[in-house]
Design a protein around this motif. Structure first.
Motif, PDB file in Angstrom:
ATOM      1  N   ASP A  65      47.644  76.753 -13.320  1.00 58.19           N
ATOM      2  CA  ASP A  65      46.597  75.816 -12.895  1.00 58.19           C
ATOM      3  C   ASP A  65      45.251  76.546 -12.913  1.00 58.19           C
ATOM      4  O   ASP A  65      44.821  77.101 -11.896  1.00 58.19           O
ATOM      5  N   PRO A  66      44.556  76.565 -14.052  1.00 55.61           N
ATOM      6  CA  PRO A  66      43.287  77.304 -14.145  1.00 55.61           C
ATOM      7  C   PRO A  66      42.243  76.850 -13.132  1.00 55.61           C
ATOM      8  O   PRO A  66      41.500  77.678 -12.592  1.00 55.61           O
ATOM      9  N   ARG A  67      42.170  75.565 -12.884  1.00 54.05           N
ATOM     10  CA  ARG A  67      41.169  75.062 -11.939  1.00 54.05           C
ATOM     11  C   ARG A  67      41.446  75.583 -10.529  1.00 54.05           C
ATOM     12  O   ARG A  67      40.538  76.035  -9.832  1.00 54.05           O
ATOM     13  N   ALA A  68      42.704  75.539 -10.104  1.00 55.17           N
ATOM     14  CA  ALA A  68      43.062  76.054  -8.781  1.00 55.17           C
ATOM     15  C   ALA A  68      42.783  77.548  -8.685  1.00 55.17           C
ATOM     16  O   ALA A  68      42.377  78.050  -7.625  1.00 55.17           O
ATOM     17  N   ALA A  69      42.986  78.268  -9.789  1.00 55.25           N
ATOM     18  CA  ALA A  69      42.706  79.711  -9.785  1.00 55.25           C
ATOM     19  C   ALA A  69      41.227  79.972  -9.554  1.00 55.25           C
ATOM     20  O   ALA A  69      40.859  80.883  -8.801  1.00 55.25           O
ATOM     21  N   LEU A  70      40.362  79.186 -10.194  1.00 53.78           N
ATOM     22  CA  LEU A  70      38.920  79.355  -9.971  1.00 53.78           C
ATOM     23  C   LEU A  70      38.565  79.189  -8.502  1.00 53.78           C
ATOM     24  O   LEU A  70      37.775  79.955  -7.942  1.00 53.78           O
ATOM     25  N   ILE A  71      39.135  78.178  -7.888  1.00 54.51           N
ATOM     26  CA  ILE A  71      38.850  77.912  -6.466  1.00 54.51           C
ATOM     27  C   ILE A  71      39.322  79.083  -5.613  1.00 54.51           C
ATOM     28  O   ILE A  71      38.622  79.534  -4.697  1.00 54.51           O
ATOM     29  N   ALA A  72      40.522  79.580  -5.896  1.00 53.06           N
ATOM     30  CA  ALA A  72      41.065  80.702  -5.115  1.00 53.06           C
ATOM     31  C   ALA A  72      40.249  81.969  -5.330  1.00 53.06           C
ATOM     32  O   ALA A  72      39.986  82.716  -4.381  1.00 53.06           O
ATOM     33  N   TRP A  73      39.851  82.221  -6.553  1.00 55.28           N
ATOM     34  CA  TRP A  73      39.070  83.430  -6.839  1.00 55.28           C
ATOM     35  C   TRP A  73      37.710  83.374  -6.158  1.00 55.28           C
ATOM     36  O   TRP A  73      37.228  84.381  -5.643  1.00 55.28           O
ATOM     37  N   ARG A  74      37.082  82.203  -6.161  1.00 56.97           N
ATOM     38  CA  ARG A  74      35.764  82.081  -5.532  1.00 56.97           C
ATOM     39  C   ARG A  74      35.820  82.440  -4.050  1.00 56.97           C
ATOM     40  O   ARG A  74      34.838  82.953  -3.489  1.00 56.97           O
ATOM     41  N   ALA A  75      36.951  82.196  -3.412  1.00 54.71           N
ATOM     42  CA  ALA A  75      37.090  82.504  -1.986  1.00 54.71           C
ATOM     43  C   ALA A  75      37.018  83.998  -1.706  1.00 54.71           C
ATOM     44  O   ALA A  75      36.861  84.402  -0.551  1.00 54.71           O
ATOM     45  N   HIS A  76      37.114  84.836  -2.747  1.00 59.29           N
ATOM     46  CA  HIS A  76      37.048  86.282  -2.557  1.00 59.29           C
ATOM     47  C   HIS A  76      35.687  86.865  -2.926  1.00 59.29           C
ATOM     48  O   HIS A  76      35.550  88.078  -3.082  1.00 59.29           O
ATOM     49  N   LEU A  77      34.682  86.001  -3.027  1.00 64.95           N
ATOM     50  CA  LEU A  77      33.324  86.477  -3.258  1.00 64.95           C
ATOM     51  C   LEU A  77      32.660  86.857  -1.935  1.00 64.95           C
ATOM     52  O   LEU A  77      32.807  86.161  -0.926  1.00 64.95           O
ATOM     53  N   ALA A  78      31.915  87.943  -1.963  1.00 61.99           N
ATOM     54  CA  ALA A  78      31.066  88.288  -0.821  1.00 61.99           C
ATOM     55  C   ALA A  78      29.919  87.288  -0.734  1.00 61.99           C
ATOM     56  O   ALA A  78      29.624  86.578  -1.701  1.00 61.99           O
ATOM     57  N   PRO A  79      29.254  87.179   0.416  1.00 60.78           N
ATOM     58  CA  PRO A  79      28.106  86.268   0.514  1.00 60.78           C
ATOM     59  C   PRO A  79      27.084  86.546  -0.589  1.00 60.78           C
ATOM     60  O   PRO A  79      26.702  87.680  -0.822  1.00 60.78           O
ATOM     61  N   GLY A  80      26.704  85.486  -1.281  1.00 58.45           N
ATOM     62  CA  GLY A  80      25.777  85.633  -2.394  1.00 58.45           C
ATOM     63  C   GLY A  80      26.424  86.113  -3.666  1.00 58.45           C
ATOM     64  O   GLY A  80      25.731  86.372  -4.653  1.00 58.45           O
ATOM     65  N   GLY A  81      27.750  86.226  -3.663  1.00 51.58           N
ATOM     66  CA  GLY A  81      28.463  86.754  -4.823  1.00 51.58           C
ATOM     67  C   GLY A  81      28.575  85.751  -5.957  1.00 51.58           C
ATOM     68  O   GLY A  81      28.233  84.573  -5.834  1.00 51.58           O
ATOM     69  N   LEU A  82      29.100  86.241  -7.081  1.00 49.79           N
ATOM     70  CA  LEU A  82      29.165  85.437  -8.297  1.00 49.79           C
ATOM     71  C   LEU A  82      30.514  85.643  -8.974  1.00 49.79           C
ATOM     72  O   LEU A  82      30.997  86.769  -9.094  1.00 49.79           O
ATOM     73  N   LEU A  83      31.123  84.540  -9.410  1.00 52.75           N
ATOM     74  CA  LEU A  83      32.340  84.554 -10.203  1.00 52.75           C
ATOM     75  C   LEU A  83      31.996  84.114 -11.616  1.00 52.75           C
ATOM     76  O   LEU A  83      31.452  83.021 -11.819  1.00 52.75           O
ATOM     77  N   CYS A  84      32.279  84.958 -12.603  1.00 49.38           N
ATOM     78  CA  CYS A  84      32.009  84.631 -14.006  1.00 49.38           C
ATOM     79  C   CYS A  84      33.300  84.790 -14.808  1.00 49.38           C
ATOM     80  O   CYS A  84      33.913  85.852 -14.792  1.00 49.38           O
ATOM     81  N   VAL A  85      33.664  83.725 -15.496  1.00 46.82           N
ATOM     82  CA  VAL A  85      34.921  83.676 -16.224  1.00 46.82           C
ATOM     83  C   VAL A  85      34.670  83.237 -17.657  1.00 46.82           C
ATOM     84  O   VAL A  85      33.838  82.359 -17.914  1.00 46.82           O
ATOM     85  N   ALA A  86      35.390  83.845 -18.583  1.00 44.60           N
ATOM     86  CA  ALA A  86      35.409  83.399 -19.973  1.00 44.60           C
ATOM     87  C   ALA A  86      36.842  83.016 -20.309  1.00 44.60           C
ATOM     88  O   ALA A  86      37.752  83.841 -20.171  1.00 44.60           O
ATOM     89  N   ALA A  87      37.043  81.765 -20.737  1.00 46.14           N
ATOM     90  CA  ALA A  87      38.394  81.288 -21.018  1.00 46.14           C
ATOM     91  C   ALA A  87      38.410  80.456 -22.283  1.00 46.14           C
ATOM     92  O   ALA A  87      37.540  79.600 -22.477  1.00 46.14           O
ATOM     93  N   PRO A  88      39.389  80.673 -23.164  1.00 47.02           N
ATOM     94  CA  PRO A  88      39.524  79.783 -24.311  1.00 47.02           C
ATOM     95  C   PRO A  88      39.926  78.386 -23.854  1.00 47.02           C
ATOM     96  O   PRO A  88      40.747  78.239 -22.942  1.00 47.02           O
ATOM     97  N   VAL A  89      39.335  77.380 -24.466  1.00 46.11           N
ATOM     98  CA  VAL A  89      39.598  75.995 -24.088  1.00 46.11           C
ATOM     99  C   VAL A  89      40.038  75.202 -25.321  1.00 46.11           C
ATOM    100  O   VAL A  89      40.094  75.728 -26.435  1.00 46.11           O
ATOM    101  N   GLU A  90      40.360  73.933 -25.107  1.00 47.82           N
ATOM    102  CA  GLU A  90      40.786  73.081 -26.211  1.00 47.82           C
ATOM    103  C   GLU A  90      39.762  73.143 -27.346  1.00 47.82           C
ATOM    104  O   GLU A  90      38.562  73.082 -27.107  1.00 47.82           O
TER     105      GLU A  90
END
Length: 247
Positions: free
Chosen positions: A123-148
């Motif tokens: 579940d890629p979308r759920a993974a994004l949500i879970a990963w974002r929860a591990h950002l420090a205040p003001g942090g940034l999550l950047c992902v590159a993923a192949p899509v359809e």
């Protein structure tokens, strides 16, 4: 995207490819370069800590260390041989051997990166949500993923031969919409002497596992497909670059 391929089989394929991964992944290397560059353009200052999820043999880690020489780097991957390869190239990087879905006891990071791995999760979308929860205040999550739209040349070739392609499925282009993400699509091309070389590169990268629910073509049918593409075979990776803040 629900997988009926055992998770450990996917990890084992990447583990077996640790020594060939670098030479088989020029596109993955360029995507990693673009991901780090995009992250740098979005940050207001250098991060103090970076977590690379699905670090593999270290494409992202290498570019991140060049971009931010003083940053504390942590590389997480489920394939131990990949991490051994990474440590050999980048001494001093902290490594964690575990699945990217198991982050519960990890600290928060100023920057979390992940390149060309998200599509292997159920579940890629759920993974994004879970990963974002591990950002420090003001942090940034950047992902590159192949899509359809990725590898459409191979899919068209197999379907023209009356076969359903078995290459791994990719998430929809809009899978991250509604999360407040910045989303950018970009195409990356790879050229091979022929289609057989393309399939060999997938194996050498550890990415040869078939799409759940689809059996690979019989050997006789595969030979017919490869005969039709016996020179100058090009494929396109459509990459979704996704950026999410800590809230």
């Amino acid at each position: 995207m629900t997988s009926d391929v055992p998770r450990n089989a996917i990890v084992a394929a990447f583990d077996a490819a640790a020594e060939t991964y670098d030479s088989a992944t020029p596109v993955q290397r360029e995507v990693a370069r673009a991901l780090v560059s995009r992250a740098a353009s979005l940050l207001t200052g250098p991060p103090r800590s970076i977590l690379d999820l699905g670090a593999g043999a270290g494409h992202v880690i290498g570019f991140a260390r060049t971009q931010w020489p003083e940053v504390e780097l942590t590389a997480l991957d489920a394939a131990p041989a990949m991490l051994r390869r990474l440590r050999a190239k980048f001494p001093g990087v902290t490594t964690i051997a575990r699945d990217a879905r198991q982050l519960e006891d990890l600290p928060r990071y100023d920057l979390i990166l992940s390149s060309m791995m998200l599509h292997w999760l159920d579940d890629p979308r759920a993974a994004l949500i879970a990963w974002r929860a591990h950002l420090a205040p003001g942090g940034l999550l950047c992902v590159a993923a192949p899509v359809e739209g990725s590898l459409r040349e191979w899919r068209e070739l197999t379907r023209a031969a009356g076969m359903e392609d078995a290459v791994w499925a990719f998430p929809p282009q809009d899978f991250a919409e509604g999360l407040g993400a910045e989303i950018h699509l970009s195409d990356f091309s790879a050229s091979y002497p022929d289609a057989r070389a393309f399939l060999r590169a997938l194996k050498d990268a550890g990415a040869q596992k078939h799409r759940p629910g689809v059996k690979p073509a019989p050997a006789s049918a595969m030979r017919r497909i490869l005969t039709k593409a016996n020179r100058n075979f090009n494929v396109t990776y459509r990459i979704g670059f996704i950026a999410l803040g800590d809230s």
